[in-house]
Design an enzyme around this catalytic site. Structure first.
Site, mmCIF file in Angstrom:
data_model
loop_
_atom_site.group_PDB
_atom_site.id
_atom_site.type_symbol
_atom_site.label_atom_id
_atom_site.label_comp_id
_atom_site.label_asym_id
_atom_site.label_seq_id
_atom_site.Cartn_x
_atom_site.Cartn_y
_atom_site.Cartn_z
ATOM 1 N N ALA A 124 -31.723 5.014 -30.043
ATOM 2 C CA ALA A 124 -31.702 3.770 -29.615
ATOM 3 C C ALA A 124 -30.512 3.091 -30.369
ATOM 4 O O ALA A 124 -30.240 2.050 -29.673
ATOM 5 C CB ALA A 124 -33.053 2.844 -30.153
ATOM 6 N N GLY B 210 -27.585 4.284 -29.979
ATOM 7 C CA GLY B 210 -26.088 4.861 -29.369
ATOM 8 C C GLY B 210 -25.750 3.767 -28.193
ATOM 9 O O GLY B 210 -26.096 2.782 -28.074
ATOM 10 N N GLY B 211 -24.830 4.380 -27.679
ATOM 11 C CA GLY B 211 -24.106 3.509 -26.400
ATOM 12 C C GLY B 211 -24.825 3.415 -25.233
ATOM 13 O O GLY B 211 -24.739 2.238 -24.629
ATOM 14 N N GLY C 92 -28.652 3.670 -25.747
ATOM 15 C CA GLY C 92 -29.834 3.190 -26.271
ATOM 16 C C GLY C 92 -29.709 1.829 -26.607
ATOM 17 O O GLY C 92 -31.008 1.185 -26.486
ATOM 18 N N ILE D 228 -32.791 11.409 -20.634
ATOM 19 C CA ILE D 228 -31.355 10.952 -20.112
ATOM 20 C C ILE D 228 -30.427 11.964 -20.763
ATOM 21 O O ILE D 228 -29.346 12.244 -20.050
ATOM 22 C CB ILE D 228 -31.080 9.562 -20.532
ATOM 23 C CG1 ILE D 228 -32.173 8.549 -19.795
ATOM 24 C CG2 ILE D 228 -29.815 9.084 -20.368
ATOM 25 C CD1 ILE D 228 -32.030 7.229 -20.201
ATOM 26 N N ASP E 95 -27.964 8.309 -10.575
ATOM 27 C CA ASP E 95 -27.290 8.925 -9.276
ATOM 28 C C ASP E 95 -27.671 7.911 -7.899
ATOM 29 O O ASP E 95 -26.851 7.635 -7.156
ATOM 30 C CB ASP E 95 -27.721 10.157 -8.844
ATOM 31 C CG ASP E 95 -27.344 11.105 -10.206
ATOM 32 O OD1 ASP E 95 -26.126 10.850 -10.685
ATOM 33 O OD2 ASP E 95 -27.946 11.786 -10.312
ATOM 34 N N ARG F 125 -25.909 4.584 -8.304
ATOM 35 C CA ARG F 125 -24.435 4.683 -7.789
ATOM 36 C C ARG F 125 -24.204 4.790 -6.319
ATOM 37 O O ARG F 125 -23.369 4.125 -5.628
ATOM 38 C CB ARG F 125 -23.836 5.883 -8.376
ATOM 39 C CG ARG F 125 -23.357 5.551 -9.811
ATOM 40 C CD ARG F 125 -22.979 7.034 -10.678
ATOM 41 N NE ARG F 125 -22.508 6.627 -11.825
ATOM 42 C CZ ARG F 125 -22.505 7.628 -12.969
ATOM 43 N NH1 ARG F 125 -22.989 8.831 -12.620
ATOM 44 N NH2 ARG F 125 -21.871 7.362 -13.960
ATOM 45 N N HIS G 170 -28.623 16.905 -11.528
ATOM 46 C CA HIS G 170 -27.661 15.573 -12.035
ATOM 47 C C HIS G 170 -26.529 15.772 -12.612
ATOM 48 O O HIS G 170 -26.031 15.292 -13.935
ATOM 49 C CB HIS G 170 -28.677 14.972 -13.381
ATOM 50 C CG HIS G 170 -28.115 13.616 -13.867
ATOM 51 N ND1 HIS G 170 -27.938 12.704 -13.115
ATOM 52 C CD2 HIS G 170 -27.685 13.287 -15.127
ATOM 53 C CE1 HIS G 170 -27.505 11.538 -13.936
ATOM 54 N NE2 HIS G 170 -27.387 11.767 -14.997
ATOM 55 N N MET H 51 -25.691 3.624 -17.081
ATOM 56 C CA MET H 51 -27.004 4.325 -17.433
ATOM 57 C C MET H 51 -28.235 3.877 -18.212
ATOM 58 O O MET H 51 -29.304 4.137 -17.923
ATOM 59 C CB MET H 51 -26.357 5.610 -18.447
ATOM 60 C CG MET H 51 -27.552 6.574 -18.666
ATOM 61 S SD MET H 51 -27.870 7.619 -17.271
ATOM 62 C CE MET H 51 -29.731 7.030 -17.215
#
Length: 341
Positions: free
Chosen positions: A36, A38-39, A41, A144, A177, A180, A204, A255
């Site tokens: 949680a 992180g970039g 999270g 993820i 995906d 996008r 993925h 993401m």
């Protein structure tokens, strides 16, 4: 079948619709985010905090998590937010959780493939899957952490060893995906991306990402050259972001958006809302690979029905054929990682 109208109703188009919802719409779903701080999270946790679907938000990481939780706890939405640091607190972070989203791991940098991330992220996912097996064995797990084609088999093998494996409850989150593909096709055809839906199957990474553009809703047509270019862009979109960030990281915000969309769908399905469909990478017998992403009807127990591949074009048949050997290799690498340890 692939309507997106339900996917983000929890936060609304502008992301701040909570005050307009009556308390009767609030669902008692407990969600944990592992990784949680992180970039991915942090923005993922912010999106989850805004949702009336989430009653308790449990945040876990190895550092900084209490600070992230304290920050989010000031957001004026009903969900309780708590943060935990370190493996010694995994029990507190995971007990009673109904949905666990795992973005933990190191990001890609320029020149790195998802496969380069394997050793570090594989160990992280292994340890978190073991904790889920012990402390929330009935939770829906959305992975993820890349490479998803390998980390999902890793989590599954660990859960099997602990007698806690339910193939209907373990997902590789491939929603980005789809997001996008929706965006790129909408841009090409000057459509509203919120009204476009493209099922994306396979895996993925790279050639394993197979957009079924022939099944796009609303229907669209492209020349052979345009189709090849669009497919290649969807398959290489992660690298596009890595290059654009020039060493500063990989796709984090998009993401997080996609991870939140998956989490909201899981929450709605757990509480019995009908017709919740998402593409995800799961244990599957649709092809001769052990895992494969397809559209899935979600229910209270996870996967209610695998909706399969459907009718595909000759071009898409060739994409599937090209993807299968790579997928098999990725899947076996994950299985071997657990069993050799």
């Amino acid at each position: 079948m692939f309507s997106r109208s339900q996917n983000l109703v929890a936060i609304g188009r502008n992301g701040f619709s909570v005050r307009k919802l009556s308390t009767s719409t609030i669902r008692n779903v407990k969600v944990a985010v592992c990784g949680a701080s992180g970039g991915i999270g942090q923005p993922l946790s912010l999106l989850l905090k805004q949702s009336p679907l989430v009653t308790k938000l449990s945040l876990y990481d190895i550092v900084h998590t209490p600070g992230v939780a304290a920050d989010l706890s000031h957001v004026d939405t009903p969900s309780d937010t708590v943060g935990y640091n370190g493996a010694e607190n995994l029990k507190s972070a995971l007990e009673g959780m109904e949905v666990v989203i795992i973005p933990a791991g190191v990001p890609r940098k320029p020149g790195m493939t998802r496969d380069d991330l394997f050793n570090t992220n594989a160990s992280i996912v292994r340890d978190l899957a073991e904790a889920c097996a012990k402390y929330c064995p009935k939770a829906i797990i959305g992975i993820i952490s890349n490479p998803v084609n390998s980390t999902v088999p890793i989590a599954s093998e660990v859960l099997k060893k602990h007698g806690a494996y339910d193939p209907k409850r373990v997902f590789g989150v491939t929603t980005l995906d789809v997001v996008r593909a929706n965006t790129f096709i909408a841009q090409a055809k000057k459509l509203n991306p919120q009204q476009v839906n493209v099922p994306v199957i396979g895996g993925h990474s790279g050639v394993t990402i197979i957009p079924l553009i022939s099944q796009t809703k609303p229907s669209v047509t492209f020349s052979s050259a345009e189709l090849a270019a669009l497919t290649a862009r969807i398959q290489d979109a992660g690298t596009e972001v890595v290059k654009a960030k020039a060493g500063a990281g990989s796709a984090t915000l998009s993401m997080a958006y996609a991870g939140a969309r998956f989490a909201f769908s899981a929450c709605k399905a757990l509480k019995g809302e009908p017709n919740i469909v998402e593409c995800a990478f799961v244990a599957s017998n649709v092809t001769d690979t052990a895992y494969f992403s397809t559209p899935l009807l979600l229910g209270k127990n996870g996967v209610e029905k695998n909706l399969g591949i459907g009718n595909v074009s000759d071009y898409e048949k060739e994409l599937i054929k090209a993807a299968l050997p790579e997928l098999k290799k990725n899947i076996q690498k994950g299985i071997d990682f657990v069993n050799k340890k």
